[in-house]
Motif scaffolding. Structure first.
Motif, PDB file in Angstrom:
ATOM      1  N   ARG A   3      -6.339  14.194  -6.856  1.00  0.00           N
ATOM      2  CA  ARG A   3      -7.047  13.735  -5.662  1.00  0.00           C
ATOM      3  C   ARG A   3      -8.129  12.714  -5.977  1.00  0.00           C
ATOM      4  O   ARG A   3      -8.657  12.063  -5.081  1.00  0.00           O
ATOM      5  N   ILE A   6      -7.280   6.803  -6.656  1.00  0.00           N
ATOM      6  CA  ILE A   6      -6.976   5.945  -5.515  1.00  0.00           C
ATOM      7  C   ILE A   6      -6.126   4.791  -6.036  1.00  0.00           C
ATOM      8  O   ILE A   6      -6.545   4.060  -6.944  1.00  0.00           O
ATOM      9  N   ALA A  30      -5.212   8.926  -2.650  1.00  0.00           N
ATOM     10  CA  ALA A  30      -5.491   7.959  -1.585  1.00  0.00           C
ATOM     11  C   ALA A  30      -4.925   6.602  -1.985  1.00  0.00           C
ATOM     12  O   ALA A  30      -4.568   6.367  -3.148  1.00  0.00           O
ATOM     13  N   ARG A  56      -4.645   9.579   3.010  1.00  0.00           N
ATOM     14  CA  ARG A  56      -5.995   9.003   3.034  1.00  0.00           C
ATOM     15  C   ARG A  56      -5.920   7.511   2.707  1.00  0.00           C
ATOM     16  O   ARG A  56      -5.339   7.124   1.699  1.00  0.00           O
ATOM     17  N   TRP A  83     -10.033   6.812   5.937  1.00  0.00           N
ATOM     18  CA  TRP A  83     -10.801   7.843   5.231  1.00  0.00           C
ATOM     19  C   TRP A  83     -12.106   7.300   4.665  1.00  0.00           C
ATOM     20  O   TRP A  83     -13.137   7.961   4.671  1.00  0.00           O
TER      21      TRP A  83
END
Length: 232
Positions: A3, A6, A30, A56, A83
């Motif tokens: 998590r 990105i 994300a 996200r 997000w």
């Protein structure tokens, strides 16, 4: 899935971005989009990527304008359920406060996170001093701007791996730190001057790492994640 990772979608081609999302959605937390993807496709691209599996979306448009204009931009972007989004800290306290007020209007559960940009990772001390006329050391300059961002209700800041420790010490645990310029040990730096190692960046206090080409163009995502030390 990690998590904290990105993936930057640095392409103007929506089909390519959608394919990357579908390939990486189970590995990263994300996806970051910027001008390259939003200008030709509009903010509706957010919905298209979400349909492809991007839970996200980090909208990196680095808003920098008078307070009212930035407030309107944040409001319109927030309507698409992004997000996180970026604003330039040098827009000043009133601009940041106006942006934060608009974000809060969407409620604590659904509002976007606002993170401030101080010095781009493509710039170095020489450019800062000789071309912009800023006499502070780059790291000191970023620390002061980061403190200003948190004082004016932004949720966090963007900084390279080089400044994480100093900025974390300055803003404390509540501010989010997003770090771009993360590379594989043998990876190219491309147009970024200040790059870093993922493991060290997290150890120094980063919350999220932005990784682009190394992930998006990887022929073996499992192997690349392992090389980054980011398997979970």
């Amino acid at each position: 899935m990690n998590r904290q990772i990105i993936c930057a979608l640095d392409t103007p081609h929506l089909d390519e971005a959608i394919a990357t999302v579908r390939r990486l959605k189970d590995h990263v937390g994300a996806f970051k989009i910027g001008h390259a993807l939003t200008l030709p496709n509009g903010l509706e691209v957010v919905e298209r990527l979400r349909d492809a599996g991007a839970d996200r979306i980090f909208l990196d448009l680095k808003f920098h304008d008078i307070p009212n204009s930035v407030a309107l931009a944040v409001r319109e972007a927030a309507k698409h359920g992004v997000w996180m989004m970026t604003v330039h800290i040098t827009g000043g306290p009133h601009m940041m406060a106006a942006a934060a007020e608009q974000a809060r209007a969407f409620g604590e559960e659904t509002r976007p996170l606002l993170v401030g940009v101080s010095v781009l990772t493509s710039l170095d001390q020489h450019f800062l001093t000789e071309h912009l006329g800023i006499n502070r050391e780059l790291e000191e300059h970023m620390v002061q701007l980061s403190k200003l961002a948190i004082e004016n209700e932004l949720d966090g800041v963007v900084c390279s791996a080089h400044e994480i420790k100093s900025i974390r010490a300055a803003i404390g645990p509540r501010g989010v730190i997003v770090t771009p310029g993360i590379r594989l040990a043998q990876g190219d730096t491309h147009d970024q001057k200040r790059v870093g190692d993922p493991g060290q960046a997290l150890a120094d206090g980063a919350d999220y790492l932005v990784i682009g080409r190394a992930l998006a163009s990887s022929p073996d995502i499992e192997q690349t994640m392992a090389q980054l030390g980011m398997t979970r």
